[in-house]
Scaffold this motif. Structure first.
Motif, PDB file in Angstrom:
ATOM      1  N   THR A 142       0.844  -1.198   0.000  1.00  0.00           N
ATOM      2  CA  THR A 142       0.000   0.000   0.000  1.00  0.00           C
ATOM      3  C   THR A 142       0.878   1.246   0.000  1.00  0.00           C
ATOM      4  O   THR A 142       0.708   2.154  -0.820  1.00  0.00           O
ATOM      5  CB  THR A 142      -0.906   0.012   1.257  1.00  0.00           C
ATOM      6  N   ASN A 232      -7.360  -9.189  -8.216  1.00  0.00           N
ATOM      7  CA  ASN A 232      -8.243  -8.932  -7.075  1.00  0.00           C
ATOM      8  C   ASN A 232      -9.697  -8.843  -7.506  1.00  0.00           C
ATOM      9  O   ASN A 232     -10.562  -8.454  -6.724  1.00  0.00           O
ATOM     10  CB  ASN A 232      -7.826  -7.636  -6.380  1.00  0.00           C
ATOM     11  N   ASP A 260       2.297  -2.855 -10.622  1.00  0.00           N
ATOM     12  CA  ASP A 260       2.199  -3.382  -9.259  1.00  0.00           C
ATOM     13  C   ASP A 260       2.233  -4.911  -9.343  1.00  0.00           C
ATOM     14  O   ASP A 260       1.277  -5.549  -9.761  1.00  0.00           O
ATOM     15  CB  ASP A 260       0.879  -2.890  -8.640  1.00  0.00           C
ATOM     16  N   HIS A 263       0.945  -9.271  -6.468  1.00  0.00           N
ATOM     17  CA  HIS A 263       0.402 -10.631  -6.614  1.00  0.00           C
ATOM     18  C   HIS A 263       1.015 -11.378  -7.794  1.00  0.00           C
ATOM     19  O   HIS A 263       1.162 -12.595  -7.749  1.00  0.00           O
ATOM     20  CB  HIS A 263      -1.124 -10.575  -6.800  1.00  0.00           C
ATOM     21  N   LYS A 287       4.191  -7.742   0.003  1.00  0.00           N
ATOM     22  CA  LYS A 287       3.724  -9.006   0.586  1.00  0.00           C
ATOM     23  C   LYS A 287       4.861 -10.011   0.816  1.00  0.00           C
ATOM     24  O   LYS A 287       5.550  -9.934   1.803  1.00  0.00           O
ATOM     25  CB  LYS A 287       2.611  -9.590  -0.266  1.00  0.00           C
TER      26      LYS A 287
HETATM   27  C1  LIG Z   1      -2.018  -5.948  -6.245  1.00  0.00           C
HETATM   28  C2  LIG Z   1      -1.899  -5.465  -4.836  1.00  0.00           C
HETATM   29  N1  LIG Z   1      -1.153  -4.400  -4.560  1.00  0.00           N
HETATM   30  C3  LIG Z   1      -1.020  -3.949  -3.324  1.00  0.00           C
HETATM   31  C4  LIG Z   1      -1.644  -4.564  -2.265  1.00  0.00           C
HETATM   32  C5  LIG Z   1      -1.480  -4.024  -0.888  1.00  0.00           C
HETATM   33  O1  LIG Z   1      -0.750  -4.866  -0.074  1.00  0.00           O
HETATM   34  P1  LIG Z   1      -0.704  -4.577   1.498  1.00  0.00           P
HETATM   35  O2  LIG Z   1      -2.063  -4.896   2.006  1.00  0.00           O
HETATM   36  O3  LIG Z   1       0.332  -5.513   1.991  1.00  0.00           O
HETATM   37  O4  LIG Z   1      -0.352  -3.154   1.660  1.00  0.00           O
HETATM   38  C6  LIG Z   1      -2.447  -5.663  -2.498  1.00  0.00           C
HETATM   39  C7  LIG Z   1      -3.152  -6.330  -1.399  1.00  0.00           C
HETATM   40  O5  LIG Z   1      -3.904  -7.254  -1.557  1.00  0.00           O
HETATM   41  C8  LIG Z   1      -2.579  -6.138  -3.816  1.00  0.00           C
HETATM   42  O6  LIG Z   1      -3.343  -7.182  -4.102  1.00  0.00           O
END
Ligand SMILES: Cc1ncc(COP(=O)(O)O)c(C=O)c1O
Length: 467
Positions: A142, A232, A260, A263, A287
């Motif tokens: 995030t 997601n 990003d 995942h 993550k």
């Molecule tokens: C693609 C993606 N980016 C960023 C994040 C954010 O990760 P975090 O909750 O560890 O900040 C997530 C969380 O599911 C995600 O799926």
């Protein structure tokens, strides 16, 4: 009278199975239930993170320990973990080299806002694994995305971020928007959000390059922020040429491209970017990158780094709005180094991918054998079963195909028999510690669930809990 069907399954049968599994689950976990009741008042919502209450089950299990690809709960159940902390533990729970690095660093200080040799070595490894970006460390993906957005706005002088409908990039306020009737609006359900987020973000559908170009033409877009595959929103794969189109258009209209990989790091060594030769201006991953310790990284291409330095030199003195105190602490960097050097290896990826392929083949056979109007999508070792005949091409199609009732019933059926899959949708991950036997057990259980759901109502028998 026509039967009420959900993705090819009779709704009444599904409801019956869901009720039976909920009862069975609750009866089988008295210790967890008692422990949760005892701690209920200390936490808002009864647990330390309200997301935990999103698991659709009568009450949560409490974890006693986890190792490799298995969890053990306090009621004594051994669980094959295909959720893997929703990617946080994609390389297995407590990988040995990461645990060793944590043990070595623990007596030497946990945080001091100064660099370490481990940290510098981790930076070099980031370049080896993900490419020649100029890196910064954050604590969560995030945060990494928030900082990437800041940089994009700073160096382009533009206000808006282009995202795809149904995307998720963490709790990044700036991009919590969605499409409604073709118009960008604040996402429904946001708590305490009073800002008009559409002033800083625009949403279009994934795989729609015409809409991307129209948004870019406004001259307001600082960056496109996207996952290479939308993970997601069930799983939305890019059309052939979509990523080339994004790169071409973003360059043509002077916007940055932020990829990003939080995942899609499941794609293979170096993430989707390395496997599919993408060329982002900013690369983000979090993550599991440090083996499960809260750490994320964001890297700028050389050209972007140069522009960042120019913008940084020109800004007024004061707080940049980026960075958090505990980020890049020596513990996180020791774990990051160990994970990059010893866990996230080509051999580990080869194992994970082989098992994911086995799962994919098994699901394809299940779908074909039972003539189910479902599909299975895979990106490396991440798989998702979707409840539509064709994989969705964007967030709206994905939303339309989603069935919480079917997903929740199958999830609980699996958990009652010792297998965990993700809470919000039916995503499954393999890890370096996942075994072929666990994959085959998972497939056999899905088949049992489907057979029961397709059987005549009279054939639905109550079953014993697994020990
Ligand atoms: C693609 C993606 N980016 C960023 C994040 C954010 O990760 P975090 O909750 O560890 O900040 C997530 C969380 O599911 C995600 O799926």
């Amino acid at each position: 009278m026509a039967q009420d069907l959900i993705a090819g399954i009779a709704k009444d049968r599904l409801e019956k199975l869901a009720q039976r599994e909920a009862k069975r689950y609750a009866a089988a976990r008295p210790k967890a239930k008692a422990a949760l009741a005892k701690g209920a008042d200390a936490y808002l919502g009864g647990v330390p993170l309200h997301w935990m209450t999103d698991w659709p089950m009568p009450h949560l299990p409490l974890v006693a320990r986890a190792k490799g690809a298995r969890l053990t709960d306090i009621d004594g159940y051994e669980i094959d973990d295909f959720c893997l902390g929703d990617t946080g533990s994609m390389f297995g729970h407590s990988p040995a080299p990461v645990a060793k690095a944590i043990r070595a660093q623990a007596p030497r200080g946990l945080t001091y806002m100064l660099p370490t040799e481990d940290g510098l070595a981790a930076g070099r490894l980031l370049q080896e694994v993900f490419g020649p970006f100029r890196w910064q460390i954050a604590t969560t993906a995030t945060d990494a995305n928030r900082f990437a957005i800041r940089v994009a706005r700073a160096i382009t002088g533009r206000p808006k971020i282009l995202v795809f409908n149904g995307c998720y990039h963490g709790t990044v306020d700036d991009v919590m928007v969605e499409l409604s009737g073709g118009i960008t609006q604040n996402r429904q359900g946001l708590m305490g959000q009073v800002a008009d987020l559409t002033l800083g973000a625009t949403a279009v559908e994934f795989n729609d390059l015409t809409a991307v170009e129209a948004a870019l033409k406004t001259g307001e877009i600082a960056a496109i922020l996207t996952e290479p595959v939308m993970t997601n929103s069930c799983m939305v794969l890019p059309d052939a040429g979509f990523h080339d189109g994004l790169r071409l258009l973003s360059r043509r209209y002077g916007a940055l491209l932020i990829i990003d990989e939080t995942h899609t790091i499941s794609s293979g060594l170096g993430g989707y970017t390395a496997v599919h030769s993408l060329s982002p201006d900013i690369f983000v991953v979090g993550k599991c990158v440090a083996g499960g310790l809260p750490t994320a990284v964001w890297g700028l291409s050389d050209e972007t780094a140069k522009r960042y330095e120019e913008a940084n030199a020109k800004r007024a003195p004061g707080h940049s709005g980026m960075g958090t105190t505990l980020s890049a602490n020596p513990m996180a960097l020791a774990a990051l180094r160990a994970n990059l050097a010893e866990v996230m290896t080509a051999e580990a990826y080869a194992h994970m991918e082989r098992l994911a392929l086995r799962l994919e083949t098994g699901f394809q056979a299940l779908i074909a054998d039972h003539a189910l109007p479902w599909h299975v999508s895979r990106v490396g070792m991440r798989l998702e079963v979707g409840f539509a005949r064709q994989p969705p091409r964007n967030g709206a199609e994905s939303e339309a195909a989603h069935s919480a009732l079917l997903g929740d019933a199958v999830r609980l059926y699996l958990l009652n028999r010792g297998v965990l899959v993700t809470p919000f949708h039916l995503m499954m991950l393999t890890s370096p510690a996942t075994t072929e036997a666990a994959v085959d057990r998972l497939l056999a259980l899905w088949r049992e669930a489907v057979e029961e759901l397709q059987a005549t109502a009279a054939a639905m028998q109550p079953q014993e809990a697994h020990p």
